[in-house]
Design a protein around this motif. Sequence first.
Motif, PDB file in Angstrom:
ATOM      1  N   SER A  34       0.836  -1.231   0.031  1.00  0.00           N
ATOM      2  CA  SER A  34      -0.092   0.015  -0.050  1.00  0.00           C
ATOM      3  C   SER A  34       0.836   1.262   0.213  1.00  0.00           C
ATOM      4  O   SER A  34       0.536   2.349   0.431  1.00  0.00           O
ATOM      5  N   LYS A  35       1.995   1.343  -0.719  1.00  0.00           N
ATOM      6  CA  LYS A  35       2.806   2.380  -0.639  1.00  0.00           C
ATOM      7  C   LYS A  35       2.194   3.452  -1.691  1.00  0.00           C
ATOM      8  O   LYS A  35       1.674   3.083  -2.578  1.00  0.00           O
ATOM      9  N   THR A  36       2.280   4.712  -1.407  1.00  0.00           N
ATOM     10  CA  THR A  36       1.865   5.720  -2.015  1.00  0.00           C
ATOM     11  C   THR A  36       2.931   6.774  -2.272  1.00  0.00           C
ATOM     12  O   THR A  36       3.553   7.160  -1.307  1.00  0.00           O
ATOM     13  N   ALA A  37       2.865   7.426  -3.630  1.00  0.00           N
ATOM     14  CA  ALA A  37       3.724   8.269  -3.874  1.00  0.00           C
ATOM     15  C   ALA A  37       3.054   9.446  -4.527  1.00  0.00           C
ATOM     16  O   ALA A  37       3.324  10.338  -5.298  1.00  0.00           O
ATOM     17  N   GLY A  38       1.505   9.433  -4.374  1.00  0.00           N
ATOM     18  CA  GLY A  38       0.933  10.423  -4.762  1.00  0.00           C
ATOM     19  C   GLY A  38      -0.326  10.630  -3.654  1.00  0.00           C
ATOM     20  O   GLY A  38      -0.005  10.736  -2.593  1.00  0.00           O
ATOM     21  N   PHE A  39      -1.438  10.766  -4.202  1.00  0.00           N
ATOM     22  CA  PHE A  39      -2.482  11.105  -3.164  1.00  0.00           C
ATOM     23  C   PHE A  39      -2.523   9.806  -2.259  1.00  0.00           C
ATOM     24  O   PHE A  39      -2.682   8.575  -2.589  1.00  0.00           O
ATOM     25  N   ARG A  40      -3.083   9.733  -0.847  1.00  0.00           N
ATOM     26  CA  ARG A  40      -3.164   8.728   0.148  1.00  0.00           C
ATOM     27  C   ARG A  40      -4.514   8.790   0.339  1.00  0.00           C
ATOM     28  O   ARG A  40      -4.913   9.606   1.090  1.00  0.00           O
ATOM     29  N   HIS A  41      -5.227   7.475   0.208  1.00  0.00           N
ATOM     30  CA  HIS A  41      -6.501   7.262   0.798  1.00  0.00           C
ATOM     31  C   HIS A  41      -6.445   6.977   1.895  1.00  0.00           C
ATOM     32  O   HIS A  41      -5.923   6.242   2.849  1.00  0.00           O
ATOM     33  N   ASP A  42      -7.415   7.652   2.741  1.00  0.00           N
ATOM     34  CA  ASP A  42      -7.793   7.515   4.310  1.00  0.00           C
ATOM     35  C   ASP A  42      -8.379   6.008   4.501  1.00  0.00           C
ATOM     36  O   ASP A  42      -8.149   5.685   5.493  1.00  0.00           O
ATOM     37  N   ALA A  43      -8.804   5.247   3.554  1.00  0.00           N
ATOM     38  CA  ALA A  43      -9.344   4.198   3.571  1.00  0.00           C
ATOM     39  C   ALA A  43      -8.288   2.998   3.512  1.00  0.00           C
ATOM     40  O   ALA A  43      -8.572   1.609   3.619  1.00  0.00           O
ATOM     41  N   ILE A  44      -7.147   3.311   3.481  1.00  0.00           N
ATOM     42  CA  ILE A  44      -5.851   2.069   3.091  1.00  0.00           C
ATOM     43  C   ILE A  44      -6.010   1.252   4.453  1.00  0.00           C
ATOM     44  O   ILE A  44      -5.734   0.271   4.435  1.00  0.00           O
ATOM     45  N   PRO A  45      -5.842   1.984   5.459  1.00  0.00           N
ATOM     46  CA  PRO A  45      -5.686   0.927   6.869  1.00  0.00           C
ATOM     47  C   PRO A  45      -6.971  -0.217   6.820  1.00  0.00           C
ATOM     48  O   PRO A  45      -6.711  -1.217   6.988  1.00  0.00           O
ATOM     49  N   VAL A  46      -8.134   0.285   6.630  1.00  0.00           N
ATOM     50  CA  VAL A  46      -9.360  -0.725   6.701  1.00  0.00           C
ATOM     51  C   VAL A  46      -9.119  -1.555   5.269  1.00  0.00           C
ATOM     52  O   VAL A  46      -9.683  -2.792   5.382  1.00  0.00           O
ATOM     53  N   ALA A  47      -8.914  -1.090   4.493  1.00  0.00           N
ATOM     54  CA  ALA A  47      -8.705  -1.988   3.067  1.00  0.00           C
ATOM     55  C   ALA A  47      -7.698  -3.121   3.451  1.00  0.00           C
ATOM     56  O   ALA A  47      -7.800  -4.383   3.347  1.00  0.00           O
ATOM     57  N   VAL A  48      -6.512  -2.727   4.114  1.00  0.00           N
ATOM     58  CA  VAL A  48      -5.497  -3.665   4.512  1.00  0.00           C
ATOM     59  C   VAL A  48      -6.065  -4.759   5.599  1.00  0.00           C
ATOM     60  O   VAL A  48      -6.024  -5.878   5.384  1.00  0.00           O
ATOM     61  N   GLN A  49      -6.744  -4.165   6.657  1.00  0.00           N
ATOM     62  CA  GLN A  49      -7.523  -5.121   7.575  1.00  0.00           C
ATOM     63  C   GLN A  49      -8.375  -5.942   6.851  1.00  0.00           C
ATOM     64  O   GLN A  49      -8.694  -7.179   7.223  1.00  0.00           O
ATOM     65  N   THR A  50      -9.348  -5.688   5.998  1.00  0.00           N
ATOM     66  CA  THR A  50     -10.309  -6.214   5.238  1.00  0.00           C
ATOM     67  C   THR A  50      -9.726  -7.401   4.537  1.00  0.00           C
ATOM     68  O   THR A  50     -10.070  -8.622   4.562  1.00  0.00           O
ATOM     69  N   VAL A  51      -8.479  -6.956   3.575  1.00  0.00           N
ATOM     70  CA  VAL A  51      -7.911  -8.169   2.961  1.00  0.00           C
ATOM     71  C   VAL A  51      -7.353  -9.095   3.582  1.00  0.00           C
ATOM     72  O   VAL A  51      -7.437 -10.326   3.536  1.00  0.00           O
ATOM     73  N   GLN A  52      -6.983  -8.552   4.783  1.00  0.00           N
ATOM     74  CA  GLN A  52      -6.131  -9.691   5.911  1.00  0.00           C
ATOM     75  C   GLN A  52      -7.194 -10.526   6.391  1.00  0.00           C
ATOM     76  O   GLN A  52      -7.034 -11.741   6.452  1.00  0.00           O
ATOM     77  N   ARG A  53      -8.155 -10.084   6.577  1.00  0.00           N
ATOM     78  CA  ARG A  53      -9.505 -10.971   7.307  1.00  0.00           C
ATOM     79  C   ARG A  53     -10.085 -12.084   6.171  1.00  0.00           C
ATOM     80  O   ARG A  53     -10.320 -13.103   6.400  1.00  0.00           O
ATOM     81  N   LEU A  54     -10.297 -11.316   4.883  1.00  0.00           N
ATOM     82  CA  LEU A  54     -10.621 -12.302   3.884  1.00  0.00           C
ATOM     83  C   LEU A  54      -9.615 -13.238   3.522  1.00  0.00           C
ATOM     84  O   LEU A  54      -9.861 -14.496   3.306  1.00  0.00           O
ATOM     85  N   ALA A  55      -8.217 -12.938   3.697  1.00  0.00           N
ATOM     86  CA  ALA A  55      -7.388 -14.036   3.505  1.00  0.00           C
ATOM     87  C   ALA A  55      -7.265 -15.070   4.434  1.00  0.00           C
ATOM     88  O   ALA A  55      -7.214 -16.242   4.239  1.00  0.00           O
ATOM     89  N   ARG A  56      -7.520 -14.643   5.695  1.00  0.00           N
ATOM     90  CA  ARG A  56      -7.637 -15.666   6.863  1.00  0.00           C
ATOM     91  C   ARG A  56      -8.549 -16.743   6.769  1.00  0.00           C
ATOM     92  O   ARG A  56      -8.688 -17.817   6.857  1.00  0.00           O
ATOM     93  N   GLU A  57      -9.781 -16.135   6.038  1.00  0.00           N
ATOM     94  CA  GLU A  57     -11.016 -16.858   6.022  1.00  0.00           C
ATOM     95  C   GLU A  57     -10.633 -17.886   4.800  1.00  0.00           C
ATOM     96  O   GLU A  57     -11.143 -19.032   4.697  1.00  0.00           O
ATOM     97  N   GLN A  58      -9.762 -17.672   3.771  1.00  0.00           N
ATOM     98  CA  GLN A  58      -9.591 -18.562   2.732  1.00  0.00           C
ATOM     99  C   GLN A  58      -8.130 -19.440   3.175  1.00  0.00           C
ATOM    100  O   GLN A  58      -7.520 -19.981   2.542  1.00  0.00           O
ATOM    101  N   GLY A  59      -7.696 -19.564   4.581  1.00  0.00           N
ATOM    102  CA  GLY A  59      -6.601 -20.051   4.924  1.00  0.00           C
ATOM    103  C   GLY A  59      -5.111 -19.597   4.362  1.00  0.00           C
ATOM    104  O   GLY A  59      -4.188 -20.181   4.547  1.00  0.00           O
TER     105      GLY A  59
END
Length: 244
Positions: A34-59
Amino acid sequence: MRSTCFLAGSLALLALLSSAPVEADETGRILIFSKTAGFRHDAIPVAVQTVQRLAREQGLQADHSEDAAQFTRDNLARYRAVVFASTTGDVLDDAQQAAMQQYIRDGGGYMGVHAAADTEYDWPWYGQLVGAWFHSHPEGLQSSRVQPEHQGVPSGPAWAVRDELYNYRDNPRPRVQVLATLDESRYRGGTMGDDHPISWCHAFDGGRSWYTGLGHDVALYADPDFLTQLRRGLRYASGLDDGC
């Protein structure tokens, strides 16, 4: 004799139960970047957490980094997929780009979320990987409907969305398998007309690529329809599903 059989059966069952979590953990790993060199989205932390949770669901185990030094051939080989979570701008140097290209050519997977299309404009291969580059978006959050599709025809009910709705430099449909479109008649500022892809996938250069243009608004990461979209993308990019 009965007690011996019972003991043996109990030990076998115990071994099976204790080994199950280990087997789930061995499904594989993904890297969320989630590196940014331009605009930085406020949703990045929750996006990361969400993908992490979905990943755990899939083992899957999910590592997160904003360090581009992770992009070496040896390190990327550890991962089933690399997720670009609203990256922006020029985030990889030449050597890191070469490692990413080789990773895909070796059969790796890529998953792009939202501003992943607003990334690496000077790297033509990346533009082909993601499918289309960002062009513009209307002011603020607007509401529309997302129509899933399969093999070029609507598939399942449309669902409501409120987000920052991207326009792209061109329509990726000739190059990718479109998975969902936006209804431009329901909001102001769309520039792509009646056919406005917002999510797609394709086999590319030996590997797999999946992308969604949604994901700007923090609230969207609690939407069941969007979570279903992300889950399917993660399964395809990581090779758990052959089709997307």
